[in-house]
Write a protein that holds these residues in place. Structure first.
Motif, PDB file in Angstrom:
ATOM      1  N   VAL A   1     -67.647  81.411 -46.087  1.00  0.00           N
ATOM      2  CA  VAL A   1     -67.763  81.442 -47.545  1.00  0.00           C
ATOM      3  C   VAL A   1     -69.082  80.839 -48.002  1.00  0.00           C
ATOM      4  N   GLU A   2     -69.462  81.219 -49.214  1.00  0.00           N
ATOM      5  CA  GLU A   2     -70.609  80.619 -49.876  1.00  0.00           C
ATOM      6  C   GLU A   2     -70.321  80.545 -51.372  1.00  0.00           C
ATOM      7  N   LYS A   3     -71.168  79.815 -52.071  1.00  0.00           N
ATOM      8  CA  LYS A   3     -71.003  79.613 -53.507  1.00  0.00           C
ATOM      9  C   LYS A   3     -70.824  80.941 -54.238  1.00  0.00           C
ATOM     10  N   GLY A   4     -69.826  80.987 -55.135  1.00  0.00           N
ATOM     11  CA  GLY A   4     -69.562  82.185 -55.930  1.00  0.00           C
ATOM     12  C   GLY A   4     -68.514  83.107 -55.358  1.00  0.00           C
ATOM     13  N   ASP A   5     -68.096  82.892 -54.109  1.00  0.00           N
ATOM     14  CA  ASP A   5     -67.039  83.720 -53.531  1.00  0.00           C
ATOM     15  C   ASP A   5     -65.714  83.454 -54.237  1.00  0.00           C
ATOM     16  N   VAL A   6     -64.909  84.501 -54.361  1.00  0.00           N
ATOM     17  CA  VAL A   6     -63.625  84.401 -55.055  1.00  0.00           C
ATOM     18  C   VAL A   6     -62.524  84.980 -54.173  1.00  0.00           C
ATOM     19  N   PHE A   7     -61.378  84.274 -54.143  1.00  0.00           N
ATOM     20  CA  PHE A   7     -60.222  84.716 -53.369  1.00  0.00           C
ATOM     21  C   PHE A   7     -58.979  84.659 -54.241  1.00  0.00           C
ATOM     22  N   PHE A   8     -58.171  85.716 -54.157  1.00  0.00           N
ATOM     23  CA  PHE A   8     -56.918  85.803 -54.908  1.00  0.00           C
ATOM     24  C   PHE A   8     -55.765  85.632 -53.927  1.00  0.00           C
ATOM     25  N   ILE A   9     -54.973  84.598 -54.135  1.00  0.00           N
ATOM     26  CA  ILE A   9     -53.910  84.233 -53.192  1.00  0.00           C
ATOM     27  C   ILE A   9     -52.554  84.517 -53.836  1.00  0.00           C
ATOM     28  N   GLU A  10     -51.976  85.645 -53.504  1.00  0.00           N
ATOM     29  CA  GLU A  10     -50.642  85.971 -54.016  1.00  0.00           C
ATOM     30  C   GLU A  10     -49.588  85.100 -53.319  1.00  0.00           C
ATOM     31  N   THR A  11     -48.450  84.963 -53.967  1.00  0.00           N
ATOM     32  CA  THR A  11     -47.355  84.227 -53.340  1.00  0.00           C
ATOM     33  C   THR A  11     -47.000  84.887 -52.008  1.00  0.00           C
ATOM     34  N   GLY A  12     -46.622  84.061 -51.038  1.00  0.00           N
ATOM     35  CA  GLY A  12     -46.266  84.563 -49.723  1.00  0.00           C
ATOM     36  C   GLY A  12     -47.433  84.726 -48.780  1.00  0.00           C
TER      37      GLY A  12
END
Length: 322
Positions: free
Chosen positions: A166-177
């Motif tokens: 990862v680096e600055k500005g990266d985005v991750f969406f963590i759904e339940t499960g």
């Protein structure tokens, strides 16, 4: 007494963690009390962790008091009708000096059945990352429950997980499960549902100063894990002085604003907005009054404020419930 309209800032709720460090101070300017501070809860309605107002007319009031007295002015009618007097979001900064445990969160149905709580869908925005830092998000392709259980028993779970540099500005969406862990060397902003339910399944076999390992929740996690592949890393536009959509989900929407001059907003008065300054300095102009903020500040714009502008050179996250 009528509601006083201004941008509200809360006292950070700081949390020591076995994996925490000092970046909340050195990078974000928080006044930390140890060298293992892992979390700064910037706005929270979680029971026993309710935020206290740090500025203005309502300084010293807690979020519950404000909502009880001014539910529609603060939350907005849409939010109040949907969630009652529960503040629906929890926002944190996290500093991982070491790897967090491999964990996951149950969905709304399971969390309500077991814990009388909401589930925990969340989003990460990386604010700083040391060279080689990574996150662990989801399984590699083709992993099933039998694979998971076998590797868990053999203490080889990391070998079937998806690691992403990862680096600055990266985005991750963590759904339940979704099985996940923030890796050492990562500082990030986390937007999530109001919930503190976490199932820890693997903790790298570490122990605390007294030789004790942390509790695992292997049995609870079995029925909560989603083994289906997911799109976890998000790509988004970065047009200046406008709101660029990063994520829209049933629990929250997040926009990215690269501010070079001025950003104007006319918003509906049926919901609040929340802003996080991730870089630079900015000024909120509301009814000709000016309020200055800088990197590391988190700002609640009450629902009753319909129009305002933000000036300066900064990057901001704009968060609301859609």
């Amino acid at each position: 007494m009528s509601f006083i309209q201004y941008p509200i800032v809360f006292v950070p709720i700081l949390k020591d963690r076995i994996w925490g460090g000092t970046k909340l101070n050195t990078v974000l300017g928080k006044e930390i009390h140890s060298d293992q501070v892992g979390e700064s809860w910037e706005v929270s309605g979680v029971t026993d962790n309710v935020s206290i107002v740090a500025n203005g007319t309502y300084k010293g009031c807690d979020l519950e008091e404000l909502i009880n007295q001014y539910p529609e002015e603060l939350l907005g009618s849409y939010i109040y009708n949907r969630f009652g007097k529960q503040f629906p979001l929890l926002f944190k900064f996290l500093d991982a000096k070491e790897d967090l445990s491999i964990q996951l969160h149950p969905n709304d149905e399971l969390a309500m059945k077991r814990h009388q709580s909401l589930g925990k869908t969340e989003m990460w925005y990386v604010m700083q990352a040391d060279p080689g830092a990574r996150v662990v998000v989801d399984f590699k392709d083709g992993v099933h429950q039998e694979d998971y259980m076998k590797h868990l028993e053999n203490k080889t779970l990391p070998s079937i997980l998806n690691e992403i540099l990862v680096e600055k500005g990266d985005v991750f969406f963590i759904e339940t499960g979704t099985v996940h862990a923030i890796g050492g060397g990562v500082l990030l902003a986390e937007i999530q549902q109001t919930s503190d339910i976490t199932y820890r399944v693997y903790d790298w076999d570490r122990v605390d100063a007294e030789g004790n390992s942390r509790e695992l929740h292997v049995d609870l996690a079995k029925d909560a894990i989603n083994y289906e592949p997911k799109q976890v890393e998000l790509v988004y536009e970065k047009k200046e002085n406008v709101a660029n959509s990063i994520v829209e989900c049933p629990y929250f929407s997040v926009n990215y604003i690269p501010l070079k001059e001025v950003y104007h907003l006319k918003k509906a008065i049926d919901r609040f907005h929340f802003y996080v300054c991730t870089e630079g300095d900015c000024t909120f102009v509301i009814n000709q009054d000016k309020y200055e903020f800088s990197k590391g500040d988190s700002i609640l714009i009450p629902a009753a404020i319909a129009e305002f502008s933000i000036e300066g050179k900064a990057t901001l996250l704009e968060i609301f419930v859609s």
